[in-house]
Design a protein around this motif. Structure first.
Motif, short mmCIF file in Angstrom:
data_model
loop_
_atom_site.label_atom_id
_atom_site.label_comp_id
_atom_site.label_asym_id
_atom_site.label_seq_id
_atom_site.Cartn_x
_atom_site.Cartn_y
_atom_site.Cartn_z
N GLN A 161 37.66 35.35 78.13
CA GLN A 161 37.25 34.45 77.06
C GLN A 161 36.14 35.11 76.25
N ARG A 162 36.30 35.14 74.94
CA ARG A 162 35.28 35.75 74.09
C ARG A 162 35.28 35.12 72.70
N VAL A 163 34.16 35.31 72.02
CA VAL A 163 33.99 34.83 70.66
C VAL A 163 33.66 36.02 69.78
N GLN A 164 34.27 36.07 68.60
CA GLN A 164 33.97 37.14 67.64
C GLN A 164 32.87 36.64 66.69
N LEU A 165 31.76 37.37 66.64
CA LEU A 165 30.66 37.04 65.76
C LEU A 165 30.42 38.17 64.77
N PRO A 166 29.90 37.85 63.60
CA PRO A 166 29.47 38.93 62.69
C PRO A 166 28.33 39.73 63.33
N ASP B 161 20.98 41.86 74.32
CA ASP B 161 21.18 41.39 72.95
C ASP B 161 21.04 39.87 72.92
N GLN B 162 20.63 39.35 71.77
CA GLN B 162 20.41 37.92 71.65
C GLN B 162 21.05 37.39 70.38
N VAL B 163 21.29 36.07 70.38
CA VAL B 163 21.70 35.36 69.18
C VAL B 163 20.79 34.14 69.03
N VAL B 164 20.77 33.56 67.83
CA VAL B 164 19.98 32.36 67.57
C VAL B 164 20.92 31.15 67.55
N LEU B 165 20.64 30.19 68.41
CA LEU B 165 21.41 28.95 68.46
C LEU B 165 20.63 27.82 67.79
N VAL B 166 21.36 26.85 67.27
CA VAL B 166 20.74 25.65 66.72
C VAL B 166 20.93 24.52 67.73
N LYS B 167 19.80 24.09 68.33
CA LYS B 167 19.82 23.03 69.35
C LYS B 167 18.88 21.91 68.90
N ASN B 168 19.44 20.74 68.68
CA ASN B 168 18.62 19.58 68.25
C ASN B 168 17.80 19.90 67.02
N GLY B 169 18.40 20.63 66.08
CA GLY B 169 17.72 20.92 64.83
C GLY B 169 16.69 22.03 64.91
N GLN C 265 26.12 38.84 76.32
CA GLN C 265 26.71 40.13 76.66
C GLN C 265 27.73 40.49 75.60
N THR C 266 27.53 41.62 74.94
CA THR C 266 28.42 42.02 73.86
C THR C 266 29.49 42.97 74.36
N GLY C 267 30.60 42.99 73.62
CA GLY C 267 31.72 43.87 73.96
C GLY C 267 32.09 44.79 72.82
N ASP C 268 33.38 44.85 72.51
CA ASP C 268 33.88 45.77 71.49
C ASP C 268 33.38 45.39 70.10
N ILE D 223 31.68 41.65 66.26
CA ILE D 223 31.46 42.09 67.64
C ILE D 223 31.90 40.98 68.57
N ALA D 224 32.46 41.35 69.72
CA ALA D 224 32.93 40.37 70.70
C ALA D 224 31.79 39.97 71.63
N ILE D 225 31.69 38.68 71.91
CA ILE D 225 30.70 38.15 72.85
C ILE D 225 31.44 37.80 74.14
N LEU D 226 31.08 38.51 75.22
CA LEU D 226 31.79 38.32 76.48
C LEU D 226 31.21 37.16 77.29
N SER D 227 29.92 36.95 77.23
CA SER D 227 29.30 35.86 77.99
C SER D 227 27.99 35.47 77.32
N GLY D 228 27.51 34.27 77.66
CA GLY D 228 26.25 33.78 77.10
C GLY D 228 26.43 32.62 76.14
N LEU D 229 27.65 32.38 75.68
CA LEU D 229 27.92 31.27 74.76
C LEU D 229 28.85 30.26 75.42
N ALA D 230 28.62 29.00 75.08
CA ALA D 230 29.48 27.91 75.57
C ALA D 230 30.27 27.35 74.38
N PRO D 231 31.44 26.80 74.65
CA PRO D 231 32.21 26.20 73.55
C PRO D 231 31.39 25.15 72.81
N GLY D 232 31.40 25.23 71.48
CA GLY D 232 30.66 24.28 70.67
C GLY D 232 29.27 24.72 70.29
#
Length: 351
Positions: free
Chosen positions: A275-280, A291-299, A307-310, A316-325
């Motif tokens: 399972q992975r998500v493609q991010l810019p 590596d890190q990303v910025v999430l929006v939680k409660n404004g 964890q980044t991949g290809d 870039i593919a995100i292998l772990s660290g993100l949840a659906p939604g």
């Protein structure tokens, strides 16, 4: 006039002080008001929608030519001719350089003269032997002299051939390393020649991943921003005992615009899915440990390790660290601060 001068002076000074104090309070109030009224950072977000895709192992490699050679002279001497067309394509057998061969030419002329005399001597003794006018030993000695002179001539011609340096195969000539008239030895590099077709890529895999590739299997090669399918040609016969890696060589498609030595990133499929998500790539904040990303939680903005991949061009593919939604900031990352409020300007749902 004197009675009113002092009060007027005091009145003017008091007025200026009052105006200055008001002005300072106004500036201070304005600054404080700006700080209090600063709005939240405007950001664009992407709503994470992980999908199953093929898993792969990423390795680093380099493009290599099918044939590459450093041209050295085989004999020492002074260059009398040099034909190095830097960066140009030449055919197989093209004369690259010549070395002074005057001494060898003279030696060959001398040997040919001796050979001619020995041939005449052999012919005379052969006639006398037929009439039993000479013994067999004398004739055999004459034959031996002819063979010796022929061998000397062949040796001198071989040395003469070594004074001419030719292209061993067709390809592109490298940079010239010497000048005409220079004295060269077998250790001197004149130039290089590399074949400009059938480019290959060499890369290494950890020994645990060695079973993933076999001759004939396909791998994805990324050169710059482009991707190519390469066919594995061969594997090194053994694992490197120092690095515990196995070297693999794959053949690139014909016509790939690459130069030998170019860095390449190779993806080898493991046959599994993940399972992975493609991010810019602009959404990734490189870190010392992760590596890190910025999430929006409660404004508010929140930093999240991932964890980044290809990488593929600008994603870039995100292998772990993100949840659906999860809402990941893709634009305006630099204007966010952990725990500070943010305002979502645009939200995109993308897997």
């Amino acid at each position: 006039m004197r009675l009113f001068s002092a009060p007027l002076y005091l009145l003017a000074a008091s007025t200026l002080a009052l105006l200055g104090g008001c002005h300072a309070k106004t500036d201070k109030a304005a600054k404080g008001g700006d700080k209090k009224n600063a709005g939240p950072a405007l950001v664009d977000v992407l709503v994470a929608r992980p999908t199953a895709s093929g898993d792969s192992v990423v390795a680093n490699g380099a493009v290599v030519a099918s044939n590459y050679v450093e041209l050295h002279p085989e004999v020492s001497g002074r260059l009398t001719f040099l034909n190095v067309r830097e960066g140009q394509h030449i055919a197989k057998g093209t004369v690259i350089a010549r070395i002074n061969d005057a001494d060898l030419q003279a030696q060959l002329a001398k040997t040919n003269a001796l050979l001619k005399v020995s041939h005449l001597s052999q012919q005379r003794l052969e006639k006398l032997l037929a009439m039993q006018g000479v013994n067999q030993a004398d004739y055999d000695l004459a034959v031996s002299q002819v063979q010796s002179n022929e061998a000397d001539a062949a040796y001198t011609r071989a040395l003469l051939a070594k004074t001419i340096i030719r292209a061993p195969f067709g390809g592109v000539v490298g940079l010239r390393q010497v000048s005409p008239g220079a004295y060269v030895t077998p250790a001197t590099i004149l130039t290089t020649v590399r074949a400009d077709d059938n480019l290959k890529v060499d890369f290494t895999l950890p020994e645990a991943n060695a079973p993933l590739v076999q001759p004939g299997s396909r791998v994805v090669v990324r050169l710059g921003g482009r991707r190519y399918l390469a066919t594995v040609q061969a594997l090194e016969s053994q694992v490197n005992q120092t690095t515990r890696n196995l070297t693999v060589r794959a053949l690139l498609p014909a016509g790939v615009p690459a130069t030998p030595g170019t860095f390449a990133r190779i993806s080898v499929s493991t046959g599994a899915t993940r399972q992975r998500v493609q991010l810019p790539t602009s959404a990734i904040v490189p870190g010392d440990q992760a590596d890190q990303v910025v999430l929006v939680k409660n404004g508010q903005a929140k930093m999240q390790n991932v964890q980044t991949g290809d990488r593929q061009n600008d994603s870039i593919a995100i292998l772990s660290g993100l949840a659906p939604g999860d809402s990941v900031v893709t634009k305006g990352v630099l204007f966010t601060q952990p725990g500070k409020p943010v305002k979502v300007r645009k939200a995109v749902a993308k897997s």
